[in-house]
Design an enzyme around this catalytic site. Sequence first.
Site, short mmCIF file in Angstrom:
data_model
loop_
_atom_site.label_atom_id
_atom_site.label_comp_id
_atom_site.label_asym_id
_atom_site.label_seq_id
_atom_site.Cartn_x
_atom_site.Cartn_y
_atom_site.Cartn_z
CG ASP A 1 -2.19 -0.71 1.10
OD1 ASP A 1 -2.67 -0.85 -0.04
OD2 ASP A 1 -2.73 -1.15 2.13
CD GLU A 57 -11.93 -2.32 3.09
OE1 GLU A 57 -12.00 -2.37 4.33
OE2 GLU A 57 -10.92 -1.89 2.48
CD GLU A 108 -7.40 3.26 0.77
OE1 GLU A 108 -7.02 2.44 1.62
OE2 GLU A 108 -8.03 4.30 1.04
#
Length: 271
Positions: A90, A189, A122
């Site tokens: 990430d 998610e 993200e």
Amino acid sequence: MSVHKEVKRVTTLTLQEMKQRGEKIAMLTAYDYSMAKLIDASGIDVILVGDSASNTMAGYETTLPMTLDYMIYHAASVVRAVNHALVVVDLPFGTYQGNSIEALNSAIRVMKESGAHAIKIEGGQEIQESISRIISAGIPVMGHLGLTPQSIFKFGTYGVRAKEEKEAERLIADAKLLEELGCFGIVLEKIPATLAAKVAQEVNIPIIGIGAGSEVDGQVLVMHDMLGITQEFAPRFLRRYLNLADEIKTAVNQYVDDVKNVNFPSEKEQY
């Protein structure tokens, strides 16, 4: 024979082949050498060095405090342990949003200093310039849509995302955009299972779910959650495969008792 067992090292191409053959992809987080070595030897396809290290390893309430230096430290520790899995890292909050040159520099640092194989970031349309710039440098990018924990203060809740039609349509559009930009996969998610299934059908890259139902191309969980090390977190999508918290406490209690009562070390355990 599964695609995963035919190759020594899982690559982004392996994951694409697995999707095409209908073989599900298993992904777990890891943050340190010892656990990564165990997970890798157990046949996992992808290891995510998640910014969830902020919660599991450092005790922060959100993922936002995680720095690039900390992510590189954890990623390098994991990479040294891994012989088989694809290692994805990430990019933490503040290292790629709003500045595509900074995003590229962040991704380059992760790849050069940790030895990881790919990065994950993200967002959708709002970060497309960062994604394009990173991919143009030859760095594989995994997307992340739905509940994006780095935006938790914008959402104000960890609840299910994209239940309303407008947000669902935006998510589908973002998934298609990420594929067009060259992302090799996407994590979805905490979204409705029917929506996740639709995304998996409409894009050609692997879709990995966490709280996104079974009709996607693979699943990811946080290792501390599925092993029952963390106890305060119990969403519907989490299956605990062990209750390590109790087992560890029992073992440590026994050790303390043995030391206090001079049962440890025994004559056989000394020189």
